[in-house]
Design a protein around this motif. Structure first.
Motif, PDB file in Angstrom:
ATOM      1  N   TRP A 105       0.867  -1.179   0.000  1.00  0.00           N
ATOM      2  CA  TRP A 105       0.000   0.000   0.000  1.00  0.00           C
ATOM      3  C   TRP A 105       0.901   1.225   0.000  1.00  0.00           C
ATOM      4  O   TRP A 105       2.071   1.136   0.400  1.00  0.00           O
ATOM      5  CB  TRP A 105      -0.962  -0.015   1.196  1.00  0.00           C
ATOM      6  N   VAL A 108      -2.827   6.161   3.024  1.00  0.00           N
ATOM      7  CA  VAL A 108      -4.247   6.181   3.394  1.00  0.00           C
ATOM      8  C   VAL A 108      -4.653   7.640   3.615  1.00  0.00           C
ATOM      9  O   VAL A 108      -3.795   8.527   3.606  1.00  0.00           O
ATOM     10  CB  VAL A 108      -4.538   5.348   4.677  1.00  0.00           C
TER      11      VAL A 108
ATOM     12  N   LEU B   6      -4.151   0.153  11.742  1.00  0.00           N
ATOM     13  CA  LEU B   6      -2.713  -0.113  11.661  1.00  0.00           C
ATOM     14  C   LEU B   6      -2.071   0.733  10.554  1.00  0.00           C
ATOM     15  O   LEU B   6      -0.977   1.291  10.733  1.00  0.00           O
ATOM     16  CB  LEU B   6      -2.486  -1.609  11.394  1.00  0.00           C
ATOM     17  N   GLN B   7      -2.757   0.860   9.428  1.00  0.00           N
ATOM     18  CA  GLN B   7      -2.196   1.659   8.329  1.00  0.00           C
ATOM     19  C   GLN B   7      -2.132   3.139   8.691  1.00  0.00           C
ATOM     20  O   GLN B   7      -1.166   3.827   8.351  1.00  0.00           O
ATOM     21  CB  GLN B   7      -3.009   1.435   7.047  1.00  0.00           C
ATOM     22  N   ARG B   8      -3.150   3.630   9.390  1.00  0.00           N
ATOM     23  CA  ARG B   8      -3.110   5.040   9.815  1.00  0.00           C
ATOM     24  C   ARG B   8      -1.939   5.266  10.767  1.00  0.00           C
ATOM     25  O   ARG B   8      -1.208   6.254  10.653  1.00  0.00           O
ATOM     26  CB  ARG B   8      -4.432   5.441  10.483  1.00  0.00           C
ATOM     27  N   PHE B  10       0.798   3.498  11.011  1.00  0.00           N
ATOM     28  CA  PHE B  10       2.045   3.335  10.255  1.00  0.00           C
ATOM     29  C   PHE B  10       2.349   4.624   9.483  1.00  0.00           C
ATOM     30  O   PHE B  10       3.463   5.162   9.543  1.00  0.00           O
ATOM     31  CB  PHE B  10       1.896   2.145   9.287  1.00  0.00           C
ATOM     32  N   GLN B  11       1.343   5.133   8.768  1.00  0.00           N
ATOM     33  CA  GLN B  11       1.552   6.343   7.961  1.00  0.00           C
ATOM     34  C   GLN B  11       1.902   7.536   8.854  1.00  0.00           C
ATOM     35  O   GLN B  11       2.818   8.306   8.541  1.00  0.00           O
ATOM     36  CB  GLN B  11       0.300   6.642   7.145  1.00  0.00           C
ATOM     37  N   ASP B  12       1.163   7.688   9.949  1.00  0.00           N
ATOM     38  CA  ASP B  12       1.451   8.803  10.865  1.00  0.00           C
ATOM     39  C   ASP B  12       2.888   8.715  11.374  1.00  0.00           C
ATOM     40  O   ASP B  12       3.550   9.736  11.571  1.00  0.00           O
ATOM     41  CB  ASP B  12       0.476   8.790  12.047  1.00  0.00           C
ATOM     42  N   VAL B  14       5.437   7.398   9.782  1.00  0.00           N
ATOM     43  CA  VAL B  14       6.365   7.784   8.709  1.00  0.00           C
ATOM     44  C   VAL B  14       6.426   9.306   8.608  1.00  0.00           C
ATOM     45  O   VAL B  14       7.506   9.901   8.469  1.00  0.00           O
ATOM     46  CB  VAL B  14       5.926   7.176   7.353  1.00  0.00           C
ATOM     47  N   LEU B  15       5.264   9.949   8.724  1.00  0.00           N
ATOM     48  CA  LEU B  15       5.209  11.397   8.529  1.00  0.00           C
ATOM     49  C   LEU B  15       5.729  12.165   9.744  1.00  0.00           C
ATOM     50  O   LEU B  15       6.222  13.284   9.609  1.00  0.00           O
ATOM     51  CB  LEU B  15       3.768  11.830   8.230  1.00  0.00           C
ATOM     52  N   TYR B  43      11.680   3.123   6.132  1.00  0.00           N
ATOM     53  CA  TYR B  43      10.478   3.793   5.631  1.00  0.00           C
ATOM     54  C   TYR B  43      10.471   5.274   6.031  1.00  0.00           C
ATOM     55  O   TYR B  43      10.154   6.140   5.216  1.00  0.00           O
ATOM     56  CB  TYR B  43       9.212   3.113   6.181  1.00  0.00           C
TER      57      TYR B  43
END
Lengths: 283, 266
Positions: A105, A108, B6-8, B10-12, B14-15, B43
């Motif tokens: 992915w 999101v 989990l994706q939120r 993970f993304q948070d 990274v940012l 990442y």
């Protein structure tokens, strides 16, 4: 969709290279000993100008395959149909032998981190990816191949191996697989699994293409950077794949620290020789 | 934890400047690395490197002008303020000139803003939609009475660029493979960029042509273009104003910028 002529066709012989702009002069100057080129789909999802003009010129002389990096199959965001429509237009223009992307992915909440982020290897993620792969294939009107990514972390929630996840995804979504041998090597090192065991779990009949590339060795982990020549360990794994999987179109990806084109052709020649040796051994 | 959560997370992570301990707790300990933070950095740090690389590809002269360190800091500020929402990284960098114009300290630096505008304008010209240029001979078939109502369609690559003399000097030095000149002050410059065949061209506009081109690009008819030029130069005889408008038009045709010309009502 059942196993079809298209699937057989996509397994035809051949050795290719990733099409990169730095090599346009050599590719346009004279015929090259490259059976086909693979493009990064997104690089040509632009309105017009030189990118598409060069694409059309090179496509006139070589078969092509399309490889995407932004499908974001495993994302929990809704599928992006603007992207899929643009992808479908490009497919109509290129008439590729294969369309592929990744088990990954990219973001999101509407964002794109432009990276291939790892999916947890859970039943929930598998069900999610199966459903989306089916919808993507229905929309595109063709099978896609999904590539095993290089990963640098794994999740405590993982319920299966990546190879089993991919095998089940391919079976249930009736999609193809793009086997990146370098990614298997990198992830095997990073997560401590056996690369050949991983390969043995991949359903051979689903593998429509092979990627080979170089990587960076950070000591404690390896990173899939595509900026080095292919290393001996990855060539050995490639030979193993050719012996056990049979003839499958294979290519070398190079995305940085570009060597002279002749060096890339030397690597491609080496790939052909290994493949032929593998086939002789298998026979 | 559900996949979406989990994706939120993970993304948070990274940012964010540092990843969330909650996310790290959901990751398995690495095989060889000392900590999961070390492998997650592939990442986390990779995101910053990649965003800077995208921008460096799109703005090579700006990078050369301000140096790698300042460029990377600018890239970090931009990608943090306006993270990509694009499937194609090509469009991520297109928003940089707007960001720089609106964000101190970049907004107060004409060289930075001018170079970003120039390189973004040329990038737009590179892969804008294709269209066939119209030969000037088509004007011969236009009835004289229709000229005031004549409107022009421009090649999709045609872009007006607000830059300045130091930015243009820096860009041209870089193109010639010469060292960039010392940054200095200089007048604002309006440029037009467009693609002809597959090559992107640009040139500076004088005030008269800039005004005429702005009006023409906005869909204004030839009569309005002449009126605007006359209003801007009230002491100029009407014939000279019409001649100036005609010269601008002839140059746009010669440059291959015009793709349609039709006498349309208001």
């Amino acid at each position: 969709m059942a196993a079809s002529d298209n699937q057989q066709k996509s397994r035809a012989q051949g050795f290719g290279l990733g099409l990169r702009t730095v090599y346009y002069p050599e590719i346009l100057e004279a015929p090259q000993p490259v059976d086909w080129f693979e493009i990064i789909s997104e690089n040509f999802m632009v309105p017009g100008g030189r990118p598409l003009a060069m694409l059309d010129r090179i496509r006139a002389d070589y078969p092509m395959r399309m490889h995407g990096v932004s499908l974001s199959l495993a994302s929990t965001d809704p599928l992006d149909f603007d992207y899929l429509r643009a992808l479908k237009r490009l497919i109509a223009r290129v008439e590729p032998e294969l369309v592929s992307d990744h088990l990954a992915w990219t973001g999101v909440r509407g964002l794109n981190l432009h990276d291939l982020l790892p999916a947890p290897l859970t039943q929930e993620a598998l069900d999610h990816c199966v459903e989306r792969a089916r919808r993507v294939q229905d929309f595109l009107g063709r099978r896609i191949a999904l590539e095993n990514p290089s990963t640098y972390v794994s999740f405590g929630a993982d319920e299966m191996s990546e190879a089993d996840f991919l095998a089940e995804l391919a079976r249930r979504a009736d999609c193809l697989l793009l086997l990146d041998v370098n990614n298997v090597f990198v992830s095997a090192f990073n997560h401590g699994f056996d690369a050949k065991d991983y390969l043995d779990r991949i359903p051979k009949e689903r593998v429509a293409q092979i990627h080979i590339a170089g990587h960076s060795d950070m000591g404690t982990h390896k990173i899939d950077t595509h900026d080095h020549p292919v290393c001996g360990d990855v060539w050995e794994l490639f030979s193993y794949v050719r012996q056990s999987f049979g003839p499958i179109p294979a290519m070398i990806e190079r995305d940085d620290r570009f060597p002279p084109f002749s060096e890339l052709l030397d690597e491609l020649r080496h790939m052909r020789e290994l493949a032929e040796a593998g086939e002789r051994a298998a026979a | 934890m559900k996949l979406a959560d989990l994706q939120r997370l993970f993304q948070d992570s990274v940012l964010a400047e540092t990843p969330s301990p909650l996310l790290l707790a959901h990751l398995r300990p690495p095989t060889r690395a000392a900590s999961v933070a070390e492998t997650f950095a592939v990442y986390h740090d990779g995101f910053r490197l990649r965003m800077a690389e995208f921008l460096a590809n799109d703005y090579p002269v700006l990078r050369e002008a301000i140096g790698d360190l300042a460029f990377d800091a600018m890239a970090e500020a931009f990608s943090r303020a306006r993270p990509s929402t694009f499937r194609n990284a090509r469009w991520f960098g297109a928003g940089l000139p707007d960001f720089l114009r609106a964000t101190p300290p970049y907004s107060g630096d004409p060289l930075v803003c001018g170079l970003a505008a120039l390189e973004a304008g040329l990038a737009h010209g590179f892969d804008a939609e294709d269209a066939d240029a119209l030969p000037i001979e088509v004007l011969g078939a236009i009835d004289a009475a229709d000229w005031p109502r004549l409107r022009f369609g421009f090649h999709p690559s045609v872009t007006l660029i607000e830059a300045n003399a130091p930015a243009l000097a820096a860009y041209e030095a870089a193109q010639a493979g010469e060292p960039l000149p010392e940054p200095g002050l200089g007048p604002a410059l309006s440029l037009v960029a467009w693609r002809r065949d597959l090559d992107v061209h640009y040139r500076a506009l004088d005030a008269s042509e800039e005004m005429a081109l702005l009006e023409a690009l906005a869909g204004g008819p030839f009569g309005d273009i002449c009126s605007l030029l006359a209003f801007a130069s009230p002491d100029q005889p009407a014939e000279e104003t019409a001649m100036a408008a005609g010269q601008h038009l002839a140059r746009w045709f010669a440059d291959g910028m015009i793709v349609s010309a039709e006498a349309k009502p208001e």
